[in-house]
Enzyme design. Structure first.
Site, PDB file in Angstrom:
ATOM      1  N   ARG A  96     -28.209 -11.268 -20.388  1.00 39.36           N
ATOM      2  CA  ARG A  96     -28.839 -10.791 -19.150  1.00 39.36           C
ATOM      3  C   ARG A  96     -29.782 -11.829 -18.537  1.00 39.36           C
ATOM      4  O   ARG A  96     -30.152 -11.726 -17.375  1.00 39.36           O
ATOM      5  CB  ARG A  96     -29.644  -9.515 -19.433  1.00 39.36           C
ATOM      6  CG  ARG A  96     -28.817  -8.378 -19.953  1.00 39.36           C
ATOM      7  CD  ARG A  96     -29.695  -7.174 -20.195  1.00 39.36           C
ATOM      8  NE  ARG A  96     -30.229  -6.673 -18.950  1.00 39.36           N
ATOM      9  CZ  ARG A  96     -29.625  -5.782 -18.185  1.00 39.36           C
ATOM     10  NH1 ARG A  96     -28.464  -5.294 -18.536  1.00 39.36           N
ATOM     11  NH2 ARG A  96     -30.188  -5.365 -17.073  1.00 39.36           N
ATOM     12  N   GLU A 128     -10.501 -15.340  -7.373  1.00 33.86           N
ATOM     13  CA  GLU A 128     -11.089 -15.069  -8.689  1.00 33.86           C
ATOM     14  C   GLU A 128     -10.981 -16.304  -9.589  1.00 33.86           C
ATOM     15  O   GLU A 128     -11.927 -16.637 -10.324  1.00 33.86           O
ATOM     16  CB  GLU A 128     -10.408 -13.837  -9.318  1.00 33.86           C
ATOM     17  CG  GLU A 128     -10.820 -13.488 -10.730  1.00 33.86           C
ATOM     18  CD  GLU A 128     -12.310 -13.190 -10.911  1.00 33.86           C
ATOM     19  OE1 GLU A 128     -13.040 -13.103  -9.919  1.00 33.86           O
ATOM     20  OE2 GLU A 128     -12.730 -13.093 -12.081  1.00 33.86           O
TER      21      GLU A 128
END
Ligand code: F6R
Length: 606
Positions: free
Chosen positions: A27, A481
């Site tokens: 994170r 992508e």
């Protein structure tokens, strides 16, 4: 964004706090810190360091006093650079109160000025430090009641936050709060946990409690109390975590990303289970789909690319106009939206602030919201009228792979559901596409068995400065992508284009030796021919072309062969070699694959 963990219980706090931080490091990894309470009256023990968690761990070798309660933080810097001083926890001026924070406090400047005027002394450049000083004063006003102080402070804050606080005079207690930023409670036996997500405590307990907006949680080893900001006690909303600790470990792979690439067959199969012959009413009962006349898909990054593929499928199978919007742009242009609009937010984490805010905007204008999400109990599904969960399991690598595959599958399922509700799909078509979907996990396995030569090949382009990706139809979002993956992981210039756009400018980028990846599975003969011409065009200008196709591509320099599937389902197969190219390029360039520079997994700030 930042990872947050808290432990209070019968065992030593250091190990579970460090383990939680290790699992949450995806994170944020600019700096890390820990605060532990000792016996009542003794000062807090605090250590924090800039850089990855390893830097902090090295300092711990010098010894850490025994403690049964503590908080830990891994940071993705927003306000103030990644320095030791700006690292969390932050302390009040008495050195007795420690606070960690994820999110952004928007009114921190005015708070800071007022607090400085009252004599508070600030050490860092962070928005967080205003909160610890405010909390310190509020705790004194409330006679040492940290939970009451937290409620008062939260009411004064603007912005998004997850907060955890401890005080040296009350060593067993941790108080947390959340608004627009994640926080879950882990319920143990004689021990309790708080964390940004369940992976932090998954090896200790599978019982979790959801926390809603503006809720404050107060935990000791044996008690959990949840209140709203007015102090009303709220009933706990408990759920069981369906995966185990091994799912959040590398399991013999050199990186989480590689493991997650190889987990795609299972993730796709799990997402399809029980849904191939339609979505049952337990999923869609909150929606009234018959009268919708428009679909808006809102998402960011990789999830946005899944949304683009979804547009092709929904327009074709359900006959509805579809807009796909970058969530970060959506609400600010004040788009037209009404009760006949179905909004589909797509989010792996369920916490992406841009997506959440766009979704709230649409909801407040009457739209129905049907989210696609991978994280149980997160904010986006909680605020949706209906949710189609993807079952990718925990995705730890920052770059999304298996979540993307399952988001594609979710988009197909939604498109088929809408087409069925609108009476547009024949039983024959539904049976045929159902068979094709069922074969996807096996076909992804086949792709994975054939990508080995691609790993060798990719290393040859290690020193290239740029790589281009071309595709048409659903191959175009796939090309986007592929380019995003390469940028994120290899820190290399990469762009994805529709094959037809090439001649309108981008072909000027082609030079001798420029690597070009052409996503060109067959399925639509006309487009196959047109892509073949694009390959010829770039090759004639010196490009080295890697084609991804289910048939031979004579003009290509290299061919990666993938199985044939339905035209619309091809991204699920053709993205796999693109993920492998990005992975291998990152390894070849010596980059950190699982934690690429400047990125964080869950983007909980706008
Ligand atoms: C790219 C990537 C990001 C996320 C984006 C949305 O590999 O991971 O682009 O796709 O930040 O995140 P979620 O899906 O959690 O909303």
């Amino acid at each position: 964004m930042c990872g947050i963990v808290g432990y209070t219980g019968k065992n030593s706090a250091l190990a579970p706090v460090l383990e939680g931080l290790r699992r949450l490091e995806y994170r944020g990894y600019d700096s890390a810190g820990i605060a532990l309470t000792l016996e009542a009256g003794l000062p807090l023990w605090v250590e924090k360091r800039a850089g990855k968690l390893g830097n902090l761990e090295e300092t711990l070798d010098q010894g850490v006093p025994t403690s049964h309660s503590g908080i830990g933080h891994t940071r993705w810097a927003t306000h103030g650079g990644p320095t030791d001083t700006n690292a969390h926890p932050h302390l009040d001026n008495d050195g007795k109160l420690a606070l960690i924070h994820n999110g952004i406090i928007e009114n921190y400047v005015e708070l800071r000025l007022a607090l400085e005027a009252k004599g508070h002394h600030f050490k860092s450049e962070t928005d967080t430090e205003s909160v610890v000083h405010l909390l310190s004063d509020a705790r004194k006003e409330h006679g040492g009641d940290l939970a009451a102080a937290m409620r008062q402070v939260c009411a004064q804050l603007r912005g998004s936050f997850t907060l955890l606080a401890i005080h040296s005079d009350d060593p067993e207690r941790i108080v947390g709060a959340r608004r627009n930023s994640p926080l879950v409670v882990g319920v143990g036996d004689g021990e309790n946990f708080l964390a940004s997500d369940v992976s932090a405590f998954i090896s200790h307990t599978k019982r979790a409690l959801e926390l809603g907006q503006d809720e404050v949680v107060d935990i000791t080893p044996t008690k959990i109390t949840i209140t709203d900001l007015a102090g009303n006690t709220l009933p706990p909303n408990e759920y069981e975590i369906s995966w185990d600790a091994s799912a959040a470990e590398r399991g013999g792979f050199s990186h989480f990303m590689l493991k997650e690439i190889y987990e795609q067959p299972k993730a796709i199969a799990d997402t399809l289970i029980g849904r191939m012959s339609g979505l049952d009413s337990s999923i869609t009962s909150g929606l009234e789909l018959v009268n919708i006349n428009k679909v808006v898909i809102i998402a960011c990054g990789t999830a946005y690319h899944a949304g683009l593929v979804g547009k092709y499928a929904i327009e074709k199978w359900a006959g509805l106009p579809v807009e796909v919007e970058f969530a970060s742009e959506y609400r600010y242009r004040e788009p037209y939206v009404d009760a006949a609009t179905l909004v589909i937010p797509i989010s792996q984490s369920g916490e992406t602030m841009d997506t959440l805010m766009a979704m709230r905007y649409a909801k407040s204008h009457g739209a129905q919201v049907f989210s696609v999400c991978n994280t149980n109990g997160s904010t986006i599904p909680r605020e949706s009228d209906a949710v189609l969960y993807t079952f990718a399991g925990p995705e730890i690598a920052v770059a999304s792979t298996k979540a993307f595959a399952t988001q594609l599958v979710a988009m197909y399922l939604i498109a088929l559901h809408l087409g069925t509700v609108r009476g547009l799909l024949s039983p024959e078509f539904l049976a045929q596409i159902g068979d094709e979907l069922a074969e996807l996990p096996g076909k992804v396995e086949q792709v994975l068995e054939t990508v080995e030569p691609l790993r060798e090949l990719t290393r040859k382009f290690k020193d290239s400065t740029s790589m281009l990706f071309l595709g048409r139809h659903v191959g175009f979002p796939t090309a986007l992508e592929g380019a995003l993956k390469l940028k994120e992981l290899a820190y290399m210039h990469a762009e994805g284009f529709p094959g037809g756009e090439l001649k309108h400018g981008p072909i000027a980028l082609i030079d001798e030796g420029t690597p070009v990846v052409a996503v060109m599975p067959t399925g639509n003969a006309l487009l196959t021919e047109k892509m073949a011409s694009n390959v010829q065009e770039v090759k004639a200008r010196g490009a080295v072309v890697i084609a991804i196709s289910d048939v031979d591509v004579p003009a290509a320099t290299h061919l990666i062969r993938i199985p044939t599937t339905h035209e619309f389902l091809q991204p699920v197969l053709s993205v796999v070699p693109l993920q492998v190219i990005a992975y291998e390029m990152a390894v070849a360039r010596g980059n950190d694959v699982d934690q690429p520079r400047n990125l964080a997994k869950s983007v909980t700030v706008e």
